[in-house]
Motif scaffolding. Structure first.
Motif, mmCIF file in Angstrom:
data_model
loop_
_atom_site.group_PDB
_atom_site.id
_atom_site.type_symbol
_atom_site.label_atom_id
_atom_site.label_comp_id
_atom_site.label_asym_id
_atom_site.label_seq_id
_atom_site.Cartn_x
_atom_site.Cartn_y
_atom_site.Cartn_z
ATOM 1 N N VAL A 105 -3.306 -1.353 6.546
ATOM 2 C CA VAL A 105 -4.659 -1.893 6.717
ATOM 3 C C VAL A 105 -4.578 -3.403 6.963
ATOM 4 O O VAL A 105 -5.213 -3.949 7.879
ATOM 5 N N THR A 111 5.857 -8.186 -1.297
ATOM 6 C CA THR A 111 7.123 -8.188 -0.557
ATOM 7 C C THR A 111 6.948 -9.071 0.671
ATOM 8 O O THR A 111 6.310 -8.669 1.647
ATOM 9 N N LYS A 151 7.531 -7.971 4.353
ATOM 10 C CA LYS A 151 6.499 -7.203 5.071
ATOM 11 C C LYS A 151 5.483 -8.152 5.717
ATOM 12 O O LYS A 151 4.971 -7.883 6.802
ATOM 13 N N ASP A 171 2.499 -12.051 -6.556
ATOM 14 C CA ASP A 171 2.125 -10.877 -7.345
ATOM 15 C C ASP A 171 0.638 -11.049 -7.665
ATOM 16 O O ASP A 171 0.271 -11.878 -8.493
ATOM 17 N N ALA A 172 -0.192 -10.255 -7.002
ATOM 18 C CA ALA A 172 -1.637 -10.432 -7.125
ATOM 19 C C ALA A 172 -2.159 -10.051 -8.506
ATOM 20 O O ALA A 172 -3.325 -10.298 -8.822
ATOM 21 N N LEU A 210 -3.913 -3.201 -3.268
ATOM 22 C CA LEU A 210 -4.371 -1.890 -3.751
ATOM 23 C C LEU A 210 -5.562 -2.076 -4.683
ATOM 24 O O LEU A 210 -5.799 -3.173 -5.187
ATOM 25 N N ALA A 236 -11.771 -1.299 -1.185
ATOM 26 C CA ALA A 236 -11.708 -0.133 -2.074
ATOM 27 C C ALA A 236 -12.073 -0.546 -3.491
ATOM 28 O O ALA A 236 -11.727 -1.643 -3.918
ATOM 29 N N GLY A 256 -14.336 -1.310 4.480
ATOM 30 C CA GLY A 256 -13.395 -0.521 5.279
ATOM 31 C C GLY A 256 -14.205 0.447 6.125
ATOM 32 O O GLY A 256 -15.316 0.109 6.547
ATOM 33 N N PRO A 308 -15.384 3.697 1.942
ATOM 34 C CA PRO A 308 -16.636 2.971 2.131
ATOM 35 C C PRO A 308 -16.518 1.872 3.176
ATOM 36 O O PRO A 308 -15.423 1.385 3.448
ATOM 37 N N PHE A 343 -2.732 7.276 4.202
ATOM 38 C CA PHE A 343 -2.745 5.940 3.620
ATOM 39 C C PHE A 343 -2.050 6.032 2.276
ATOM 40 O O PHE A 343 -1.436 7.065 1.976
ATOM 41 N N ILE A 372 -3.145 6.588 -4.025
ATOM 42 C CA ILE A 372 -4.601 6.531 -3.984
ATOM 43 C C ILE A 372 -5.137 7.817 -3.335
ATOM 44 O O ILE A 372 -6.081 8.436 -3.828
HETATM 45 P P1 NDP Z 1 -0.393 0.178 1.514
HETATM 46 O O1 NDP Z 1 0.148 0.836 0.315
HETATM 47 O O2 NDP Z 1 0.201 0.455 2.865
HETATM 48 O O3 NDP Z 1 -0.342 -1.417 1.319
HETATM 49 C C1 NDP Z 1 -0.700 -2.043 0.128
HETATM 50 C C2 NDP Z 1 -0.081 -3.427 0.121
HETATM 51 O O4 NDP Z 1 -0.461 -4.092 -1.090
HETATM 52 C C3 NDP Z 1 1.444 -3.404 0.147
HETATM 53 O O5 NDP Z 1 1.897 -4.370 1.050
HETATM 54 C C4 NDP Z 1 1.801 -3.767 -1.289
HETATM 55 O O6 NDP Z 1 2.994 -4.454 -1.468
HETATM 56 C C5 NDP Z 1 0.677 -4.690 -1.652
HETATM 57 N N1 NDP Z 1 0.574 -4.817 -3.102
HETATM 58 C C6 NDP Z 1 0.536 -3.837 -4.032
HETATM 59 N N2 NDP Z 1 0.499 -4.350 -5.271
HETATM 60 C C7 NDP Z 1 0.537 -5.701 -5.125
HETATM 61 C C8 NDP Z 1 0.535 -6.785 -6.031
HETATM 62 N N3 NDP Z 1 0.493 -6.607 -7.352
HETATM 63 N N4 NDP Z 1 0.587 -8.028 -5.513
HETATM 64 C C9 NDP Z 1 0.631 -8.250 -4.185
HETATM 65 N N5 NDP Z 1 0.632 -7.261 -3.283
HETATM 66 C C10 NDP Z 1 0.582 -6.000 -3.743
HETATM 67 O O7 NDP Z 1 -1.956 0.473 1.548
HETATM 68 P P2 NDP Z 1 -2.955 0.530 2.788
HETATM 69 O O8 NDP Z 1 -2.702 -0.624 3.686
HETATM 70 O O9 NDP Z 1 -2.992 1.885 3.333
HETATM 71 O O10 NDP Z 1 -4.356 0.302 2.030
HETATM 72 C C11 NDP Z 1 -4.774 -0.983 1.613
HETATM 73 C C12 NDP Z 1 -6.096 -0.870 0.859
HETATM 74 O O11 NDP Z 1 -7.087 -0.298 1.701
HETATM 75 C C13 NDP Z 1 -6.042 0.027 -0.382
HETATM 76 O O12 NDP Z 1 -6.809 -0.575 -1.394
HETATM 77 C C14 NDP Z 1 -6.701 1.302 0.074
HETATM 78 O O13 NDP Z 1 -7.290 1.998 -1.004
HETATM 79 C C15 NDP Z 1 -7.744 0.750 1.008
HETATM 80 N N6 NDP Z 1 -8.229 1.726 1.994
HETATM 81 C C16 NDP Z 1 -9.578 1.779 2.224
HETATM 82 C C17 NDP Z 1 -10.091 2.651 3.152
HETATM 83 C C18 NDP Z 1 -11.543 2.631 3.488
HETATM 84 O O14 NDP Z 1 -11.944 3.255 4.468
HETATM 85 N N7 NDP Z 1 -12.385 1.914 2.761
HETATM 86 C C19 NDP Z 1 -9.223 3.610 3.870
HETATM 87 C C20 NDP Z 1 -7.817 3.411 3.620
HETATM 88 C C21 NDP Z 1 -7.360 2.522 2.687
HETATM 89 P P3 NDP Z 1 4.451 -3.769 -1.271
HETATM 90 O O15 NDP Z 1 4.626 -3.801 0.202
HETATM 91 O O16 NDP Z 1 5.372 -4.658 -1.982
HETATM 92 O O17 NDP Z 1 4.371 -2.397 -1.844
#
Ligand code: NDP
Length: 402
Positions: free
Chosen positions: A12, A36, A39, A61-62, A85, A107, A141, A144, A183, A187
């Motif tokens: 996303v 990371t 990425k 680290d968020a 997330l 989300a 998104g 929602p 995705f 989740i």
């Molecule tokens: P991914 O799992 O592909 O990406 C999530 C990213 O967040 C990763 O890069 C991850 O890091 C990073 N992350 C996780 N924890 C932390 C942390 N503590 N600190 C910093 N970074 C962190 O998810 P998506 O891209 O698929 O989804 C992103 C968001 O969009 C989610 O909240 C999902 O629920 C939401 N979403 C909403 C939709 C909508 O229509 N409203 C539809 C699809 C998704 P790392 O790479 O290190 O794991």
């Protein structure tokens, strides 16, 4: 032009950051930070190649509010866009309050230990954002997000008294893998295995997960089975549009996906209860995520289209009955060509960019915590057409979904 700080570097985020870079008149500067950093760097390299724009990257680290606060103070963005997330939502809202930064996410907040899908945690921040004079926009998104914008636009221009709303989410894509989620698997599986819940005559009605099934002929996709589920926008829609009598959410799943899911559930792999394994505590669902394909990697092989929209029924200003179906169709291969990500990330990342653009431009403003249907839908609807998610509305003449 404004400066945004995007948190998270998954599919996303990749789409949203590419789209922001394609609109430099609105997004003068984009900074990307995630757990990371490699990425972030990969996204920045792709953005440079495709658009010529430079994205600065940081590791963060968020969940560490002090570290995020320090990063925001260093970067000084006009807006923070949370595409990490749902677990990070509250910590990032805290960092925004600490630094006086507006906030947007896609989300609702989820506690790690219980799958609830409710806005209560984030709505509790209303007063603090209001008092700080800051805007927080929740859920920008597709669903929602766009599904709520569709509802408020239809309510404003066509059906001022909405009686029923059915949100229909179809992914007609095929990624060529035996089992993968399109995705974040954790989740996604939490959402699918939770009991279904819909709103009827002022009450929530709960039914067993995946127990209500209907066939529906989706535009440009064809007939698919869809299942009644719970989804977070139902809660905010019936809160803000109190005339709604019935609100339901449906999502399509193929038989193979459901069979895999049933087996994984039966053997305990979808549980979020921690267990001990070789002296170490692990959460089965988190372990499962680690062995499943990364959703971001599915783009290259995914073919087909998504079709997401609302069927809305109610009465027009002069009291006549009216039903409409308003939807977007998005092609996985077109989405992949444009930003290197498939349509599920694309349909979420583009609305995140649009919501951020409207906040930066001051077209959306206010102090407090807002859900999408509380904001002006008109500029958002125009931008969907301009930025890759064109929508269509047809009169709905077929019988309602029973
Ligand atoms: P991914 O799992 O592909 O990406 C999530 C990213 O967040 C990763 O890069 C991850 O890091 C990073 N992350 C996780 N924890 C932390 C942390 N503590 N600190 C910093 N970074 C962190 O998810 P998506 O891209 O698929 O989804 C992103 C968001 O969009 C989610 O909240 C999902 O629920 C939401 N979403 C909403 C939709 C909508 O229509 N409203 C539809 C699809 C998704 P790392 O790479 O290190 O794991």
């Amino acid at each position: 032009p404004g400066h945004v700080l995007v948190i998270g570097a998954g599919g996303v985020s990749s789409v949203a950051v590419h789209k922001m870079a394609m609109n430099p008149a609105i997004f003068g500067k984009v900074t990307l930070a995630s757990r990371t950093v490699s990425k972030c760097d990969a996204i920045a390299a792709s953005v440079k190649e495709r658009t010529g724009q430079t994205v600065d990257t940081h590791s963060i680290d968020a969940d560490d509010v002090a570290a995020t606060t320090a990063l925001i103070n260093q970067v000084k963005p006009d807006l923070l866009v949370n595409l990490a997330l749902p677990y990070q939502d509250l910590n990032l809202m805290e960092a925004c309050l600490a630094t006086g930064t507006p906030y947007l996410d896609t989300a609702n907040y989820e506690p790690l230990d219980t799958a609830k899908f409710e806005y209560s945690h984030q709505w509790a921040y209303q007063k603090r954002f209001e008092e700080a004079g800051l805007m927080a926009v929740l859920g920008s998104g597709f669903d929602p997000g766009v599904t709520s914008i569709f509802a408020s636009w239809v309510r404003r221009h066509h059906i001022p008294q909405i009686r029923t709303i059915d949100i229909l989410d179809c992914n007609g894509g095929d990624h060529g893998q035996a089992f993968a989620t399109n995705f974040n698997p954790e989740i996604n599986i939490r959402e699918v295995t939770a009991p279904a819940r819909h709103f009827q005559d002022g009450k929530w009605v709960e039914t067993a997960a995946l127990s209500t099934k209907r066939a529906f002929d989706f535009p440009e996709v064809g007939e698919r089975n869809m299942y009644l589920m719970y989804h977070e926008e139902l809660e905010s829609l019936v809160t803000h549009f109190p005339e709604i009598e019935r609100a339901r959410f449906w999502m399509t799943f193929g038989d193979a996906y459901l069979t895999h899911l049933e087996v994984l559930q039966n053997v305990g792999m979808t549980s979020i209860e921690p267990i001990m394994y070789e002296g170490r505590e692990i959460v089965p669902l988190q372990f499962l995520k680690a062995v499943l394909p990364e959703p971001a990697g599915l783009g290259a092989t995914t073919k087909g289209k998504t079709c997401i929209g609302d069927i809305i029924t109610g009465s027009t200003g002069d009291g006549a009955e009216k039903s409409v179906y308003i939807y977007n169709v998005c092609d996985h291969e077109d989405a992949y060509r444009e930003t290197g990500n498939q349509a599920v990330s694309y349909t979420t990342g583009v609305p995140a960019m649009i919501g951020a653009a409207l906040m930066l431009q001051g077209k959306w403003s206010g102090a407090g915590v807002f859900n999408m249907e509380q904001l002006d839908p008109d500029p958002f609807m125009d931008m969907l057409n301009e930025h890759g998610l064109p929508w269509q509305m047809v009169d709905w003449k077929l019988p309602p979904i029973s």
